[in-house]
Motif scaffolding. Structure first.
Motif, PDB file in Angstrom:
ATOM      1  N   PRO A  58       0.812  -1.224   0.000  1.00  0.00           N
ATOM      2  CA  PRO A  58       0.000   0.000   0.000  1.00  0.00           C
ATOM      3  C   PRO A  58       0.845   1.274   0.000  1.00  0.00           C
ATOM      4  O   PRO A  58       1.981   1.287   0.477  1.00  0.00           O
ATOM      5  N   ASN A  59       0.274   2.337  -0.538  1.00  0.00           N
ATOM      6  CA  ASN A  59       0.933   3.637  -0.494  1.00  0.00           C
ATOM      7  C   ASN A  59       1.277   3.996   0.949  1.00  0.00           C
ATOM      8  O   ASN A  59       0.480   3.788   1.866  1.00  0.00           O
ATOM      9  N   GLY A  60       2.484   4.538   1.138  1.00  0.00           N
ATOM     10  CA  GLY A  60       2.926   4.939   2.469  1.00  0.00           C
ATOM     11  C   GLY A  60       3.670   3.856   3.226  1.00  0.00           C
ATOM     12  O   GLY A  60       4.174   4.109   4.321  1.00  0.00           O
ATOM     13  N   MET A  61       3.780   2.659   2.657  1.00  0.00           N
ATOM     14  CA  MET A  61       4.499   1.574   3.332  1.00  0.00           C
ATOM     15  C   MET A  61       6.000   1.705   3.069  1.00  0.00           C
ATOM     16  O   MET A  61       6.434   1.894   1.933  1.00  0.00           O
ATOM     17  N   THR A  62       6.798   1.597   4.127  1.00  0.00           N
ATOM     18  CA  THR A  62       8.253   1.618   3.995  1.00  0.00           C
ATOM     19  C   THR A  62       8.733   0.228   3.593  1.00  0.00           C
ATOM     20  O   THR A  62       8.344  -0.769   4.201  1.00  0.00           O
ATOM     21  N   VAL A  63       9.582   0.173   2.555  1.00  0.00           N
ATOM     22  CA  VAL A  63      10.022  -1.111   2.019  1.00  0.00           C
ATOM     23  C   VAL A  63      11.548  -1.134   1.860  1.00  0.00           C
ATOM     24  O   VAL A  63      12.186  -0.095   1.677  1.00  0.00           O
ATOM     25  N   GLU A  64      12.096  -2.333   1.962  1.00  0.00           N
ATOM     26  CA  GLU A  64      13.508  -2.547   1.662  1.00  0.00           C
ATOM     27  C   GLU A  64      13.613  -3.260   0.320  1.00  0.00           C
ATOM     28  O   GLU A  64      12.858  -4.193   0.053  1.00  0.00           O
ATOM     29  N   LEU A  65      14.557  -2.806  -0.504  1.00  0.00           N
ATOM     30  CA  LEU A  65      14.742  -3.382  -1.831  1.00  0.00           C
ATOM     31  C   LEU A  65      15.873  -4.392  -1.824  1.00  0.00           C
ATOM     32  O   LEU A  65      16.661  -4.461  -0.873  1.00  0.00           O
ATOM     33  N   ASN A  66      15.967  -5.171  -2.885  1.00  0.00           N
ATOM     34  CA  ASN A  66      16.977  -6.222  -2.936  1.00  0.00           C
ATOM     35  C   ASN A  66      18.409  -5.698  -3.045  1.00  0.00           C
ATOM     36  O   ASN A  66      19.359  -6.455  -2.871  1.00  0.00           O
ATOM     37  N   ASP A  67      18.558  -4.403  -3.314  1.00  0.00           N
ATOM     38  CA  ASP A  67      19.899  -3.808  -3.314  1.00  0.00           C
ATOM     39  C   ASP A  67      20.184  -3.047  -2.018  1.00  0.00           C
ATOM     40  O   ASP A  67      21.104  -2.248  -1.935  1.00  0.00           O
ATOM     41  N   ASN A  68      19.324  -3.299  -0.992  1.00  0.00           N
ATOM     42  CA  ASN A  68      19.473  -2.758   0.369  1.00  0.00           C
ATOM     43  C   ASN A  68      19.064  -1.291   0.516  1.00  0.00           C
ATOM     44  O   ASN A  68      19.213  -0.725   1.598  1.00  0.00           O
ATOM     45  N   ARG A  69      18.536  -0.677  -0.528  1.00  0.00           N
ATOM     46  CA  ARG A  69      17.997   0.667  -0.375  1.00  0.00           C
ATOM     47  C   ARG A  69      16.640   0.604   0.325  1.00  0.00           C
ATOM     48  O   ARG A  69      15.931  -0.405   0.242  1.00  0.00           O
ATOM     49  N   TYR A  70      16.295   1.701   1.021  1.00  0.00           N
ATOM     50  CA  TYR A  70      14.987   1.825   1.659  1.00  0.00           C
ATOM     51  C   TYR A  70      14.184   2.913   0.962  1.00  0.00           C
ATOM     52  O   TYR A  70      14.735   3.928   0.528  1.00  0.00           O
ATOM     53  N   GLY A  71      12.878   2.674   0.864  1.00  0.00           N
ATOM     54  CA  GLY A  71      12.001   3.677   0.278  1.00  0.00           C
ATOM     55  C   GLY A  71      10.599   3.570   0.832  1.00  0.00           C
ATOM     56  O   GLY A  71      10.297   2.689   1.649  1.00  0.00           O
ATOM     57  N   VAL A  72       9.760   4.483   0.382  1.00  0.00           N
ATOM     58  CA  VAL A  72       8.353   4.485   0.771  1.00  0.00           C
ATOM     59  C   VAL A  72       7.526   4.386  -0.504  1.00  0.00           C
ATOM     60  O   VAL A  72       7.814   5.070  -1.495  1.00  0.00           O
ATOM     61  N   VAL A  73       6.506   3.510  -0.502  1.00  0.00           N
ATOM     62  CA  VAL A  73       5.666   3.354  -1.683  1.00  0.00           C
ATOM     63  C   VAL A  73       4.919   4.663  -1.938  1.00  0.00           C
ATOM     64  O   VAL A  73       4.185   5.155  -1.077  1.00  0.00           O
ATOM     65  N   LEU A  74       5.141   5.217  -3.130  1.00  0.00           N
ATOM     66  CA  LEU A  74       4.566   6.517  -3.486  1.00  0.00           C
ATOM     67  C   LEU A  74       3.205   6.360  -4.145  1.00  0.00           C
ATOM     68  O   LEU A  74       2.246   7.052  -3.805  1.00  0.00           O
ATOM     69  N   LYS A  75       3.109   5.474  -5.113  1.00  0.00           N
ATOM     70  CA  LYS A  75       1.848   5.224  -5.805  1.00  0.00           C
ATOM     71  C   LYS A  75       1.911   3.871  -6.475  1.00  0.00           C
ATOM     72  O   LYS A  75       2.962   3.238  -6.555  1.00  0.00           O
TER      73      LYS A  75
END
Length: 361
Positions: free
Chosen positions: A301-318
């Protein structure tokens, strides 16, 4: 807005989305500062996740699957129908079902209209509300999911109407089950579970005798716990013996059950619920239905903080509609855990990048 677990909220955080009771009244208003006492109140009332405001995510929009007005109208209609049938005698049941059929059709059409006008894939995780009547909210959620799946499978208008009625009424047999069993805070004993299982037959017997509802709708109540490999109930049907609509409702039913809070079990996150469905798709569910579900419902869902397979962190924007496991993500930390000037990546285009973990702390 950022999605966080209630247990991780710091005192002074600002609530990003209004939390409603199931009768439409406001429990906590958006913009309210959350004190330790309010956080504990949310935890005690079983609300596991909420949206909070912060600078990095203040422009992230969470679109409810359906409007609050429609959710309230639908819940009120179902509550009235189920309660009136429960209180009536057998001779009156048919009259009550006939009388409420038009109201249910109106609700189904409104749900379809809102799904079709939805700009992104639907998610119910953003529809945070406190409910005392799980059966009604569950039936509504199952209807939303089932109609989204049916739309993805290209069912026609008449078929979607029948599917919607079957979904709304799939658990109507539970009105004949003791509240001691329905509301039990612990897992059911074997004999209680056997009693609970009779809701499928009870719902079928109620609906099949009414001329306003087709045999397909009655069989949705009868068959939604059947599984392709014969392990379901009440008849242990196999494969195509189970009506397509009952199979669709069965998938929606399981997903909503495992992603909803129960007294005895914490809710799974949407991607965990989808993984469970995929694991069962080997022999219990039709993979076409699971894939249609995945293409309809946002698992991150939008607003969820996620970790990617290259170890970067982000937040689902849309969301990317029909690519619900490949959202657009705002990167906020690099692979070394260092904060960066936020930038976006589109996972529908960066195919070598995947989401590996969700972080709600």
């Amino acid at each position: 807005m950022r999605l966080v677990s209630t247990a991780s909220i710091q005192s002074g955080a600002t609530l990003g989305q209004t939390i409603y009771r199931d009768n439409g009244t406001v429990l906590l208003q958006r913009g309210m500062k959350l004190t330790d006492r309010l956080v504990k109140r949310l935890e005690n009332q079983g609300i596991t996740y909420v949206y909070i405001e912060d600078e990095l995510t203040k422009d992230i929009v969470v679109q409810p699957a359906i409007s609050e007005r429609l959710r309230q109208d639908a819940t009120t209609s179902m509550k009235k129908l189920f309660t009136d049938v429960q209180k009536s005698n057998l001779l009156s049941n048919s009259f009550i079902l006939d009388k409420e059929e038009k109201s249910l059709m109106d609700i189904i059409q409104r749900i379809m209209d809102e799904i079709n006008n939805h700009q992104e894939s639907i998610t119910l995780l953003g529809d945070i509300y406190l409910t005392d009547d799980y059966i009604f909210q569950h039936s509504l959620n199952v209807t939303i999911y089932a109609l989204a799946i049916g739309t993805e499978l290209k069912l026609n208008a008449k078929e979607l109407s029948e599917l919607g009625k079957g979904a709304i009424l799939h658990d109507i047999g539970k009105i004949f089950i003791s509240q001691d069993i329905l509301q039990k805070p612990d897992r059911l004993l074997d004999d209680e579970y056997e009693t609970m299982k009779t809701h499928t037959t009870l719902g079928y017997e109620l609906l099949r005798k009414n001329h306003s509802y087709s045999s397909v709708v009655a069989h949705c109540a009868y068959q939604h716990h059947e599984r392709l490999n014969g392990t379901g109930y009440p008849r242990g049907l196999v494969g195509e013996s189970i009506h397509l609509f009952a199979q669709i409702i069965g998938v929606a039913d399981v997903f909503d059950a495992v992603t909803s809070n129960r007294v005895y079990r914490k809710a799974m996150l949407p991607h965990e619920g989808l993984e469970l469905l995929y694991s069962a798709a080997v022999d219990q569910f039709d993979s076409r239905i699971i894939n249609a579900f995945k293409n309809s419902v946002a698992v991150y869902p939008n607003g969820m903080t996620v970790e990617l397979n290259d170890n970067r962190y982000g937040v689902v924007l849309k969301q990317n509609k029909h690519l619900c496991d490949r959202p657009i993500v705002r990167i906020i930390q690099d692979e070394y855990g260092i904060d960066v000037t936020p930038y976006t990546i589109d996972l529908s285009k960066e195919l070598n990048i995947t989401i590996t973990k969700c972080n709600l702390s």
